[in-house]
Scaffold this active site. Structure first.
Site, PDB file in Angstrom:
ATOM      1  N   GLU A   1       0.723  43.676  31.237  1.00 30.08           N
ATOM      2  CA  GLU A   1      -0.690  43.387  31.562  1.00 30.08           C
ATOM      3  C   GLU A   1      -1.176  41.877  30.556  1.00 30.08           C
ATOM      4  O   GLU A   1      -1.154  42.348  29.350  1.00 30.08           O
ATOM      5  CB  GLU A   1      -1.893  44.479  31.047  1.00 30.08           C
ATOM      6  CG  GLU A   1      -3.144  44.189  31.655  1.00 30.08           C
ATOM      7  CD  GLU A   1      -4.102  44.940  30.986  1.00 30.08           C
ATOM      8  OE1 GLU A   1      -5.296  45.073  31.676  1.00 30.08           O
ATOM      9  OE2 GLU A   1      -3.985  45.641  30.056  1.00 30.08           O
TER      10      GLU A   1
ATOM     11  N   ASP B   1       0.147  48.225  28.105  1.00 33.62           N
ATOM     12  CA  ASP B   1      -1.464  47.694  28.015  1.00 33.62           C
ATOM     13  C   ASP B   1      -1.641  46.771  27.280  1.00 33.62           C
ATOM     14  O   ASP B   1      -1.068  46.402  26.157  1.00 33.62           O
ATOM     15  CB  ASP B   1      -2.128  49.239  27.475  1.00 33.62           C
ATOM     16  CG  ASP B   1      -3.459  49.102  27.865  1.00 33.62           C
ATOM     17  OD1 ASP B   1      -4.097  48.750  28.962  1.00 33.62           O
ATOM     18  OD2 ASP B   1      -4.383  49.077  26.940  1.00 33.62           O
TER      19      ASP B   1
HETATM   20  C1  NOJ Z   1      -6.540  47.695  29.656  1.00 34.88           C
HETATM   21  C2  NOJ Z   1      -6.675  48.931  30.772  1.00 34.88           C
HETATM   22  O1  NOJ Z   1      -6.311  48.358  32.126  1.00 34.88           O
HETATM   23  C3  NOJ Z   1      -8.104  49.337  30.874  1.00 34.88           C
HETATM   24  O2  NOJ Z   1      -8.382  50.356  31.725  1.00 34.88           O
HETATM   25  C4  NOJ Z   1      -8.371  49.861  29.103  1.00 34.88           C
HETATM   26  O3  NOJ Z   1      -9.954  50.157  29.135  1.00 34.88           O
HETATM   27  C5  NOJ Z   1      -8.127  48.908  28.265  1.00 34.88           C
HETATM   28  N1  NOJ Z   1      -6.817  48.055  28.553  1.00 34.88           N
HETATM   29  C6  NOJ Z   1      -7.801  49.379  26.873  1.00 34.88           C
HETATM   30  O4  NOJ Z   1      -7.006  50.256  26.904  1.00 34.88           O
END
Ligand code: NOJ
Length: 553
Positions: free
Chosen positions: A244, A204
């Site tokens: 990500e 993440d």
């Molecule tokens: C990215 C995640 O995809 C999202 O759903 C989340 O709210 C944020 N990171 C914070 O963890």
């Protein structure tokens, strides 16, 4: 050994399927999906052709950000089962030839995590330095990721009279990765889940994760990512990291570890995803072509993870303001369909007005663009969002298995469900697995077929992209070629039929084009020019098959 002969790099040809255990299948009928329920659906996923599951967070959580607010990195949310259920599910997946990767959310913890509870008790807590504290927030503050929901990224703590940093919600304090103890805890978390059988992690918010607190020098922040990758590899040689990283390509290249690699193995391609929607809005592949051709060369082991929808808002943040408005006007005309000023809260079929030709063209693109396709659960049956639910949650409704109660997801009373299914034309009565299983012309059978074609075409994952010249309008013609094979694909972005002459380039005598979606075998003349027809929003995949080619189907 040639690199493409190895299967160690499984992610180069994987079909990744993202799901949230709590919305997938409820085994104990408490209204919340669970690992036992997921285990019962592994055969469905194997039959679909999925090769790797990506599980969204399933850890203990106050659940104020759909589980991305974790209070124990080693635990399992009790509503979903226990470690035994987790291991059983993994074992079943492995037995059916499927890997499992899990979300690694270590940029922050929940404010209910024992580390933070301790850290905010006093400035002398042994965990104080696990987080980022300042007497005053910096003059120049980063903008919040959630405009409208948060005002900034610093929150005052009354008790200890300092501010703590939170890039996301105020209940998600950022971990301080400049602290070696924090980095050790992250490595230990990775080691723990690897020992339970996972094949890697979807990390993440990677750019935020590796960025040290302002004013703290940790040297090159990418060294931290390289360390994680080395640690991962020592523990499980072929484990992978999918990151990500929603940044311009030049910066994404750094997260692969530059041309030498050694950091992330896969990164989502946010830019081409956004460009694709602009192309769809304009019935013109030019924006998508511009994006795909500006991808930097990445190390051979690395891969782009392609997607057309994920669990968050469909972000359009990398388009210009005018382009974003164009996409908004076309696909999210109402304010209620937009969020954070940058994203859309709808799933693909409603955005495309339910037009099966267009929807299928989009998924054909997803599976034929060079890279590794990632599906979000429910896409394979054309699920819609629940328009009654605001914001990002609208697309996180239960998987629709049957036309029965709660779409076959759970026998619990509707009011107890983790989220209500849609009640419009995308309700489970109209869109569900069971009915599509028995319909050869359904979206499910279509996606299943696409996956089977993708899986016999490793050139899509391994190949180099070339945009092919042609004389048509609104058509993307591209080639993916490597030493494992060569395929061309055509996609018609317009609602009129198209007849195009495509120039493939000179080929050896006896070369044919093998249609991967039908019976056609087209003999090529050695100049490599070929006339092809496309239906409105049509698509074709054609393998360039030299004389004596032994590949079938
Ligand atoms: C990215 C995640 O995809 C999202 O759903 C989340 O709210 C944020 N990171 C914070 O963890």
């Amino acid at each position: 050994m040639r690199i493409t002969d190895t299967s160690d790099l499984w992610w180069k040809t994987a079909v990744i399927y993202c799901l949230d255990v709590e919305t997938y299948m409820d085994d104990d009928d408490d209204g919340v999906g669970d690992f036992a329920g997921l285990a019962r659906r592994i055969d469905y996923l194997a039959d679909l052709g999925v090769t790797c599951l990506w599980l969204m967070p399933f850890y203990p959580t106050p659940d104020r950000d759909d589980g991305y607010d974790i209070s124990d990195f080693y635990g399992i949310d009790r509503r979903l089962g226990n470690h035994g259920d987790f291991v059983e599910m993994i074992r079943t997946a492995h037995d059916r030839g499927m890997r499992v990767i899990v979300d690694l959310v270590v940029n922050h913890t929940s404010d209910k995590h024992p580390w933070f509870v301790s850290a905010r008790r006093s400035r002398t807590s042994p965990y104080r330095d696990f987080y980022v504290w300042r007497d005053e927030p910096p003059k120049k503050q980063e903008p919040t990721v959630f405009p409208g929901e948060e005002a900034g990224v610093w929150e005052y703590d009354e008790r200890t009279e300092q501010y703590f940093q939170h890039v996301f919600y105020r209940h998600q304090p950022d971990l301080n990765i400049a602290n070696p103890r924090v980095r050790d805890e992250i490595a230990k978390t990775i080691g723990f889940w690897l020992a339970l059988g996972v094949s890697g992690f979807r990390i993440d918010a990677v750019p935020f994760l590796i960025e040290p607190p302002e004013g703290v020098d940790i040297g090159d922040p990418h060294e931290f990512l390289r360390d994680l990758k080395r640690f991962l590899q020592r523990r499980v040689g072929d484990a992978a990291l999918l990151g990500e990283v929603n940044l311009p390509y030049r910066e994404q290249l750094q997260f692969f570890g530059g041309e030498r690699g050694g950091e992330l193995d896969l990164q989502f391609d946010f830019l081409s995803m956004q460009a694709m929607y602009l192309s769809l809005a304009r019935s013109d592949p030019a924006p998508l072509i511009a994006s795909l051709t500006s991808r930097p060369a990445v190390p051979p082991e690395a891969a782009w993870a392609n997607f057309v929808r994920n669990h968050d808002e469909l972000t359009l943040d990398k388009l210009t303001d005018a382009e974003r408005e164009e996409v908004f006007d076309t696909f999210a005309p109402n304010d209620s369909q937009r969020v954070y000023g940058r994203g859309i809260t709808r799933r693909v079929p409603p955005m495309l007005a339910g037009d099966p030709r267009r929807i299928r063209m989009v998924y054909s693109l997803l599976f034929s663009m060079p890279g590794t396709p990632v599906l979000f659960y429910g896409e394979e049956i054309g699920m819609g969002e629940n328009i009654e639910i605001e914001g990002r949650q609208s697309v996180r409704t239960p998987m629709q298995w049957t036309d029965g109660k709660n779409g076959g997801f759970s026998h619990a009373a509707r009011g107890r469900l983790v989220a209500p299914p849609p009640e419009d034309g995308y309700a489970p009565q109209h869109v569900n697995v069971q009915q599509q299983r028995n319909d050869a012309d359904s979206m499910l059978q279509f996606v299943r077929h696409l996956i089977s074609r993708y899986r016999v075409s490793p050139e899509i994952g391994w190949g180099q992209l070339r945009i092919l010249e042609h004389d048509g309008r609104g058509v993307l013609a591209h080639e993916v070629a490597s030493d494992v094979g060569r395929m061309i694909a055509l996609h018609n972005f317009t609602e009129s039929p198209q007849r195009v002459q495509v120039d493939i380039g000179a080929v050896e005598d006896g070369t044919t084009l093998v249609d991967l979606h039908g019976p056609d075998r087209i003999a090529l003349d050695p100049r490599g020019k070929v006339d092809l027809e496309l239906a409105p929003y049509g698509y074709r995949w054609l393998r360039v098959s030299p004389r004596g080619d032994t590949r079938i189907g």
